[in-house]
Motif scaffolding. Structure first.
Motif, PDB file in Angstrom:
ATOM      1  N   ASN A  56      49.861 -15.225 -13.199  1.00  0.00           N
ATOM      2  CA  ASN A  56      50.848 -15.992 -14.328  1.00  0.00           C
ATOM      3  C   ASN A  56      49.903 -16.563 -15.282  1.00  0.00           C
ATOM      4  N   ASP A  57      48.664 -16.841 -15.138  1.00  0.00           N
ATOM      5  CA  ASP A  57      47.859 -17.399 -16.094  1.00  0.00           C
ATOM      6  C   ASP A  57      46.587 -17.021 -15.956  1.00  0.00           C
ATOM      7  N   ILE A  58      45.947 -16.828 -16.947  1.00  0.00           N
ATOM      8  CA  ILE A  58      44.354 -16.238 -17.014  1.00  0.00           C
ATOM      9  C   ILE A  58      43.717 -17.473 -18.037  1.00  0.00           C
ATOM     10  N   SER A  59      42.606 -18.061 -17.632  1.00  0.00           N
ATOM     11  CA  SER A  59      42.154 -19.160 -18.401  1.00  0.00           C
ATOM     12  C   SER A  59      40.502 -18.758 -18.632  1.00  0.00           C
ATOM     13  N   ASP A  60      39.953 -19.522 -19.638  1.00  0.00           N
ATOM     14  CA  ASP A  60      38.663 -19.406 -19.967  1.00  0.00           C
ATOM     15  C   ASP A  60      37.875 -19.433 -18.732  1.00  0.00           C
ATOM     16  N   LYS A  61      38.215 -20.362 -17.835  1.00  0.00           N
ATOM     17  CA  LYS A  61      37.172 -20.401 -16.587  1.00  0.00           C
ATOM     18  C   LYS A  61      37.249 -19.123 -15.781  1.00  0.00           C
ATOM     19  N   ILE A  67      31.793 -13.498 -16.042  1.00  0.00           N
ATOM     20  CA  ILE A  67      30.468 -13.427 -16.851  1.00  0.00           C
ATOM     21  C   ILE A  67      29.593 -13.993 -16.004  1.00  0.00           C
ATOM     22  N   LYS A  68      29.724 -14.969 -14.834  1.00  0.00           N
ATOM     23  CA  LYS A  68      28.721 -15.524 -13.884  1.00  0.00           C
ATOM     24  C   LYS A  68      28.508 -14.362 -13.090  1.00  0.00           C
ATOM     25  N   ASN A  69      29.416 -13.732 -12.793  1.00  0.00           N
ATOM     26  CA  ASN A  69      29.237 -12.473 -11.750  1.00  0.00           C
ATOM     27  C   ASN A  69      28.512 -11.196 -12.191  1.00  0.00           C
ATOM     28  N   GLY A  70      28.297 -11.543 -13.739  1.00  0.00           N
ATOM     29  CA  GLY A  70      27.851 -10.422 -14.354  1.00  0.00           C
ATOM     30  C   GLY A  70      28.555  -9.121 -14.554  1.00  0.00           C
ATOM     31  N   LEU A  71      29.821  -9.126 -14.587  1.00  0.00           N
ATOM     32  CA  LEU A  71      30.799  -8.144 -14.588  1.00  0.00           C
ATOM     33  C   LEU A  71      31.487  -8.161 -16.218  1.00  0.00           C
ATOM     34  N   ILE A  72      31.416  -9.248 -16.863  1.00  0.00           N
ATOM     35  CA  ILE A  72      31.576  -9.092 -18.399  1.00  0.00           C
ATOM     36  C   ILE A  72      30.701  -9.802 -19.072  1.00  0.00           C
ATOM     37  N   GLU A  73      30.875  -9.693 -20.452  1.00  0.00           N
ATOM     38  CA  GLU A  73      29.848 -10.506 -21.092  1.00  0.00           C
ATOM     39  C   GLU A  73      30.544 -10.878 -22.525  1.00  0.00           C
ATOM     40  N   LEU A  74      30.385 -12.178 -22.971  1.00  0.00           N
ATOM     41  CA  LEU A  74      31.055 -12.426 -24.184  1.00  0.00           C
ATOM     42  C   LEU A  74      30.160 -12.039 -25.362  1.00  0.00           C
ATOM     43  N   ILE A  75      30.967 -11.488 -26.337  1.00  0.00           N
ATOM     44  CA  ILE A  75      29.938 -10.536 -27.391  1.00  0.00           C
ATOM     45  C   ILE A  75      30.490 -11.322 -28.753  1.00  0.00           C
ATOM     46  N   LYS A  76      31.556 -12.053 -28.903  1.00  0.00           N
ATOM     47  CA  LYS A  76      32.141 -12.594 -30.123  1.00  0.00           C
ATOM     48  C   LYS A  76      33.095 -13.987 -29.869  1.00  0.00           C
ATOM     49  N   GLU A  77      32.651 -14.904 -30.727  1.00  0.00           N
ATOM     50  CA  GLU A  77      33.556 -16.088 -30.599  1.00  0.00           C
ATOM     51  C   GLU A  77      34.024 -16.090 -32.093  1.00  0.00           C
ATOM     52  N   TYR A  78      35.319 -16.107 -32.238  1.00  0.00           N
ATOM     53  CA  TYR A  78      35.877 -15.836 -33.832  1.00  0.00           C
ATOM     54  C   TYR A  78      35.797 -17.440 -34.341  1.00  0.00           C
ATOM     55  N   PRO A  79      35.371 -17.280 -35.565  1.00  0.00           N
ATOM     56  CA  PRO A  79      35.644 -18.683 -36.316  1.00  0.00           C
ATOM     57  C   PRO A  79      36.921 -18.685 -36.599  1.00  0.00           C
ATOM     58  N   LYS A  80      37.324 -20.172 -37.064  1.00  0.00           N
ATOM     59  CA  LYS A  80      38.722 -20.378 -37.375  1.00  0.00           C
ATOM     60  C   LYS A  80      39.287 -19.608 -38.592  1.00  0.00           C
ATOM     61  N   GLU A  86      46.533 -18.356 -33.236  1.00  0.00           N
ATOM     62  CA  GLU A  86      45.596 -18.523 -32.216  1.00  0.00           C
ATOM     63  C   GLU A  86      44.545 -19.316 -32.192  1.00  0.00           C
ATOM     64  N   PHE A  87      44.381 -19.845 -30.962  1.00  0.00           N
ATOM     65  CA  PHE A  87      43.172 -20.543 -30.615  1.00  0.00           C
ATOM     66  C   PHE A  87      41.934 -19.912 -29.966  1.00  0.00           C
ATOM     67  N   ASP A  88      40.754 -20.201 -29.960  1.00  0.00           N
ATOM     68  CA  ASP A  88      39.637 -20.023 -28.864  1.00  0.00           C
ATOM     69  C   ASP A  88      39.734 -18.426 -28.944  1.00  0.00           C
ATOM     70  N   ARG A  89      39.664 -17.645 -29.928  1.00  0.00           N
ATOM     71  CA  ARG A  89      39.924 -16.180 -29.582  1.00  0.00           C
ATOM     72  C   ARG A  89      38.327 -15.651 -29.263  1.00  0.00           C
ATOM     73  N   LYS A  90      38.229 -14.941 -28.236  1.00  0.00           N
ATOM     74  CA  LYS A  90      36.805 -14.548 -27.959  1.00  0.00           C
ATOM     75  C   LYS A  90      37.124 -12.754 -27.656  1.00  0.00           C
ATOM     76  N   ARG A  91      35.811 -12.373 -27.803  1.00  0.00           N
ATOM     77  CA  ARG A  91      35.742 -10.856 -27.606  1.00  0.00           C
ATOM     78  C   ARG A  91      34.734 -10.939 -26.581  1.00  0.00           C
ATOM     79  N   TYR A  92      35.197  -9.805 -25.414  1.00  0.00           N
ATOM     80  CA  TYR A  92      34.437  -9.597 -24.182  1.00  0.00           C
ATOM     81  C   TYR A  92      34.121  -8.182 -24.102  1.00  0.00           C
ATOM     82  N   ARG A  93      33.224  -7.674 -23.112  1.00  0.00           N
ATOM     83  CA  ARG A  93      32.948  -6.367 -22.935  1.00  0.00           C
ATOM     84  C   ARG A  93      32.680  -6.301 -21.394  1.00  0.00           C
ATOM     85  N   ILE A  94      33.149  -5.265 -20.877  1.00  0.00           N
ATOM     86  CA  ILE A  94      32.806  -4.983 -19.470  1.00  0.00           C
ATOM     87  C   ILE A  94      31.493  -4.490 -19.342  1.00  0.00           C
TER      88      ILE A  94
END
Length: 104
Positions: A56-61, A67-80, A86-94
């Motif tokens: 029902n809900d997916i959070s930043d946590k 990420i801590k488990n080494g399964l994905i990585e943060l590759i971009k945090e979008y500037p305003k 939207e808020f806090d748009r981030k791009r991840y890679r598996i």
């Protein structure tokens, strides 16, 4: 860094893998919006298309724990300037199981 992998994270990661695999894409974006008092819906997009998940809900946590488990990585945090409503748009890679990163 402490690794945490509960059933919730396993389900989330499995669904991300499946949806990304179906789209032949190994990157995704996550953001949230404010739609009213105390209502902050989240969105996870693959190839610019919002996807639905069994959770029902997916959070930043949740994503930080992946990420801590080494399964994905943060590759971009979008500037305003690059975001609309939207808020806090981030791009991840598996990441691959052998810790090499998928390239798109």
């Amino acid at each position: 860094m402490k690794k945490v992998m509960n059933d919730r994270l396993k389900t989330l990661y499995s669904e991300i893998l499946e949806k990304c695999g179906n789209s032949n894409c190994f990157e995704f974006e996550y953001y949230w919006e404010i739609w009213g008092v105390m209502w902050y819906p989240w969105t996870l997009e693959i190839n610019g298309k919002p996807e639905s998940f069994s959770l029902n809900d997916i959070s930043d946590k949740d994503l930080d724990d992946l990420i801590k488990n080494g399964l994905i990585e943060l590759i971009k945090e979008y500037p305003k300037e690059e975001m609309d409503d939207e808020f806090d748009r981030k791009r991840y890679r598996i990441k691959k199981a052998d810790n090499k990163v998928y390239k798109t």
